[in-house]
Design a protein around this motif. Sequence first.
Motif, PDB file in Angstrom:
ATOM      1  N   CYS A  74       0.834  -1.203   0.000  1.00 18.35           N
ATOM      2  CA  CYS A  74       0.000   0.000   0.000  1.00 18.35           C
ATOM      3  C   CYS A  74       0.865   1.248   0.000  1.00 18.35           C
ATOM      4  O   CYS A  74       1.955   1.272   0.570  1.00 18.35           O
ATOM      5  CB  CYS A  74      -0.906   0.021   1.215  1.00 18.35           C
ATOM      6  N   GLU A 125      -9.700   2.965  -2.830  1.00 18.28           N
ATOM      7  CA  GLU A 125      -8.413   3.129  -3.497  1.00 18.28           C
ATOM      8  C   GLU A 125      -8.387   2.400  -4.845  1.00 18.28           C
ATOM      9  O   GLU A 125      -9.016   1.355  -5.020  1.00 18.28           O
ATOM     10  CB  GLU A 125      -7.275   2.582  -2.626  1.00 18.28           C
ATOM     11  N   GLY A 127      -6.449  -0.006  -7.075  1.00 20.95           N
ATOM     12  CA  GLY A 127      -5.464  -1.060  -6.932  1.00 20.95           C
ATOM     13  C   GLY A 127      -4.924  -1.479  -8.286  1.00 20.95           C
ATOM     14  O   GLY A 127      -5.600  -1.331  -9.318  1.00 20.95           O
ATOM     15  N   ASP A 154      -9.238  -0.075   1.461  1.00 23.27           N
ATOM     16  CA  ASP A 154      -8.124  -0.233   2.400  1.00 23.27           C
ATOM     17  C   ASP A 154      -8.596   0.173   3.788  1.00 23.27           C
ATOM     18  O   ASP A 154      -8.296   1.264   4.282  1.00 23.27           O
ATOM     19  CB  ASP A 154      -6.942   0.628   1.951  1.00 23.27           C
ATOM     20  N   LYS A 172      -3.773  -2.060   9.760  1.00 21.68           N
ATOM     21  CA  LYS A 172      -4.149  -2.223   8.358  1.00 21.68           C
ATOM     22  C   LYS A 172      -4.465  -3.661   7.968  1.00 21.68           C
ATOM     23  O   LYS A 172      -5.172  -3.895   6.993  1.00 21.68           O
ATOM     24  CB  LYS A 172      -3.004  -1.705   7.467  1.00 21.68           C
ATOM     25  N   THR A 239      -2.007  -0.988  -3.742  1.00 17.46           N
ATOM     26  CA  THR A 239      -3.007   0.069  -3.695  1.00 17.46           C
ATOM     27  C   THR A 239      -2.296   1.417  -3.658  1.00 17.46           C
ATOM     28  O   THR A 239      -1.180   1.531  -3.153  1.00 17.46           O
ATOM     29  CB  THR A 239      -3.947  -0.072  -2.494  1.00 17.46           C
TER      30      THR A 239
END
Length: 281
Positions: A74, A125, A127, A154, A172, A239
């Motif tokens: 990410c 987001e 990706g 996310d 996360k 992402t």
Amino acid sequence: MKLLRYGPVGHEQPGVLDKAGRVRSLAGIVDDIDGALLASGFAALSGIDFDALPLVADEVRIAEPVARVGKFICIGLNYRDHAAESGQPIPSEPIIFTKATSAIIGPNDTVLLPPTSAKADWEVELGLVIGKECRYVSEADAMDHVAGLCVVNDLSEREYQLERGGSWDKGKGCDTFGPFGPWLVTLDEVDDVGNLALWLDLNGQRMQTGNTSALIFNVPFIVHYVSQFMSLQPGDLITTGTPPGVGMGKKPPMWLKEGDVMTLGIDGLGQQRQDVKRYGA
């Protein structure tokens, strides 16, 4: 192509969206939508008439579109307005963190808040999925290594992420905090990766509106940059950051709770819908 996977958890089958937006089965043609298929350049799908494939029932569960993701990488604070609402400086280089692959669920599966979670948040987001192994790739050649694009939520637990010490990862990677899909959309279906609208609604109220034109670090640069620190393998998911409008940035802050419903999407890449429950409830 808009590739996908469908069926019950643990028994997913490969599929594709036809021209009319109906799900068609690729069972018997490919084993799965996975790194091996991506690395081949979708060779097994060359010349296939997707509209002649067997139709799949409308009510079937849509799963994450890529099986056995190797790395879930990410990029943080990649929209200026999101950095501002987070109280963080504009990064001079991309912020990289990882999500556990065990966070991945289908685009419409239930999001489960951890038992002690009080500050769970949403993040729509863009990706991208790697199709060809790359390391130390140039920005000019970066998109040659991308198999396709997708929608990612996310999800973040802000207390775990920001108040519990250490890295962001612990806030996360919670189970179910990575809804992914509904489709893997190949680049030939996308007019401009740098001009895609993103949005997210919570309980029918618009929370996030953004466009990839506002990315601080664009998609080719992200692939180039990440490849300087680790090799990227077919099936890896990256992402690219979230636009403003997350719960942490509201005044007062808003956090996900049991019974909430998130809907989100990106132009041309499909939509997601997740009900929110608490683990063990």
